[in-house]
Design a protein around this motif. Structure first.
Motif, short mmCIF file in Angstrom:
data_model
loop_
_atom_site.label_atom_id
_atom_site.label_comp_id
_atom_site.label_asym_id
_atom_site.label_seq_id
_atom_site.Cartn_x
_atom_site.Cartn_y
_atom_site.Cartn_z
N ARG A 59 -0.93 11.54 -7.97
CA ARG A 59 -1.50 12.05 -6.73
C ARG A 59 -2.93 11.56 -6.58
NH1 ARG A 59 2.97 12.60 -6.01
NH2 ARG A 59 4.17 14.38 -5.24
N ASP A 88 7.21 9.58 -9.28
CA ASP A 88 6.90 10.25 -8.02
C ASP A 88 5.48 9.84 -7.62
OD1 ASP A 88 5.94 12.03 -6.10
OD2 ASP A 88 6.71 13.82 -7.11
N ASP A 127 -7.20 16.86 -1.63
CA ASP A 127 -6.09 17.81 -1.56
C ASP A 127 -5.99 18.61 -2.86
OD1 ASP A 127 -5.51 16.86 0.93
OD2 ASP A 127 -3.69 15.79 0.35
N ALA A 128 -5.49 19.82 -2.73
CA ALA A 128 -5.40 20.69 -3.91
C ALA A 128 -4.40 20.18 -4.93
CB ALA A 128 -5.01 22.12 -3.47
N GLU A 129 -3.42 19.41 -4.49
CA GLU A 129 -2.34 19.03 -5.39
C GLU A 129 -2.85 18.25 -6.61
OE1 GLU A 129 0.79 17.03 -3.35
OE2 GLU A 129 2.24 17.34 -5.00
N ALA A 130 -3.76 17.30 -6.36
CA ALA A 130 -4.28 16.51 -7.47
C ALA A 130 -5.11 17.40 -8.42
CB ALA A 130 -5.12 15.35 -6.96
N ARG A 131 -5.92 18.27 -7.83
CA ARG A 131 -6.72 19.17 -8.69
C ARG A 131 -5.81 20.05 -9.54
NH1 ARG A 131 -9.47 19.78 -4.04
NH2 ARG A 131 -8.90 21.96 -3.79
N ASN A 132 -4.69 20.47 -8.97
CA ASN A 132 -3.77 21.32 -9.74
C ASN A 132 -3.15 20.57 -10.90
OD1 ASN A 132 -4.37 23.39 -8.01
ND2 ASN A 132 -2.50 23.19 -6.78
N LEU A 133 -2.84 19.29 -10.70
CA LEU A 133 -2.30 18.48 -11.81
C LEU A 133 -3.33 18.37 -12.93
CD1 LEU A 133 -0.47 15.57 -9.95
CD2 LEU A 133 0.60 17.33 -11.39
N SER A 179 -10.86 19.54 -11.76
CA SER A 179 -10.01 20.64 -11.28
C SER A 179 -10.85 21.88 -11.00
CB SER A 179 -8.93 20.97 -12.32
OG SER A 179 -9.50 21.41 -13.53
N PHE A 188 3.55 9.61 -4.34
CA PHE A 188 3.61 10.04 -2.95
C PHE A 188 3.29 8.90 -1.98
CE2 PHE A 188 1.66 11.70 0.90
CZ PHE A 188 2.59 12.65 1.29
#
Lengths: 169, 169, 169
Positions: C144, C54, C149-155, A37, C56
């Protein structure tokens, strides 16, 4: 009731050992989410202030150097392209306020061209820990690739050393 | 204080179960370091004297045969070129002095040509254990590749068998 | 003996926490064997009745939808060709009757042409759990891919969030 005193003290000792082992596992389970992250400070906080991360050929001394790795250009490029730093099930040895974990790690990278992921690195890690007022922290981690060199095999072998095993370890 | 007797006995039972589970995880976490360092005797000692390792098409009977696999030419060639025998997070069932772990394993090999590592094998393992005076030991391990054959799926399915689960397992 | 009362209550709390953590690990260790054996009902039972998966771009609502994924044509084709859904060492946070696990997952597929296995997917998962009368169950799992993509890093980052860590979390 001295019998109860004794039984409770023994349980406290056993529960502490179990807690120690799960806390050490949690450190390994935190490393990947921290670096992937791009969380520099949470990564560095896994180590003691003067902790060392020896990942050939780099040897990072102290939290600032470890945080710098995470913030650095190479690492940032990897995680923005897709990277996973996976840690394996650790072999654990706890001895009072010191502990050692021996575990595999992999660095897996997104490869858009083949719609898949490539294992760039697979290595062994010897993590050394100390119990502090803030919980277990890493004093030294050495990572060596499993590329056929003796050094990685020696790190693995240290976890299953016969002399120590024959002493009941 | 019978209440304390009862509470302490119950805690002792629960702590024993937790210790059993971490000891079984530790056996899986020891296997890779043992074989990838070429440590034949520490590998063999994970099994009982007459323990079996069924890794199709080979079926190894007893510690000498298991040690012989580690010392053998094929295995030595692999680890001198770079090899990692990775074990996954185990599904555990403990029943008194017997236990079963179901876990994935992978054999990852160094591939110099592509500066990466190749997953040669990915399989499922059913590890059966017995509690001995020297701690938990493996009585039987069967490994089957996830190559589409029903046998591997059946080993995985045994860990989540509905009949047993509906009985509260 | 109030001292014993206190010591026993404290041990009970600590042992419960350890049991919770191992139970959560066991859920992750059950997922792969369940889906890779094509066991639709045991997979669905890991979730609450109205649990969500969920992944994706699909968002599966409730046990019937999750079972349907396992029984579906795509999944059946994968597991009959050879597939392993691997789960990594989880980062765990337990808070009373709620818990969160953050862990990597990989989907590894048999590739006959190269006599090896290909990593098709590598992602991060945030598993949310609730304690029920039937034990811990998944209320929500989001997966994810680590594709940049940022989404996985945010998780991943949520597991090591500094604000919470500085509060002693």
């Amino acid at each position: 009731m001295p019998d109860h005193d004794h039984a409770i003290a023994e349980l406290q000792r056993r529960v502490q050992d179990l807690e120690d082992r799960l806390a050490l596992m949690q450190i390994l389970a935190t490393y990947g989410p921290a670096v992937d992250s791009g969380s520099a400070a949470p990564t560095a906080r896994l180590w003691t202030d003067d902790g060392v991360y020896d990942t050939f050929p780099a040897v990072l001394h102290g939290r600032a150097a470890i945080a710098g790795m995470v913030s650095g250009e190479l690492h940032q490029r990897l995680i923005h392209a897709g990277a996973a730093h996976l840690q394996g099930l650790p072999h654990l040895e706890v001895d009072g306020d010191r502990a050692v974990a021996t575990a595999y790690s992999q660095l897996v990278l997104r490869d858009e061209a083949t719609d898949s992921f490539r294992i760039w690195r697979t290595g062994v890690n010897r993590w050394e820990f100390v119990r502090t007022a803030q919980g277990w922290q890493v004093t030294h981690r050495v990572n060596r690739q499993l590329n056929g060199d003796a050094e990685a095999r020696n790190l693995l072998g240290a976890a299953v050393d016969e002399g120590r095993a024959q002493d009941g370890g």
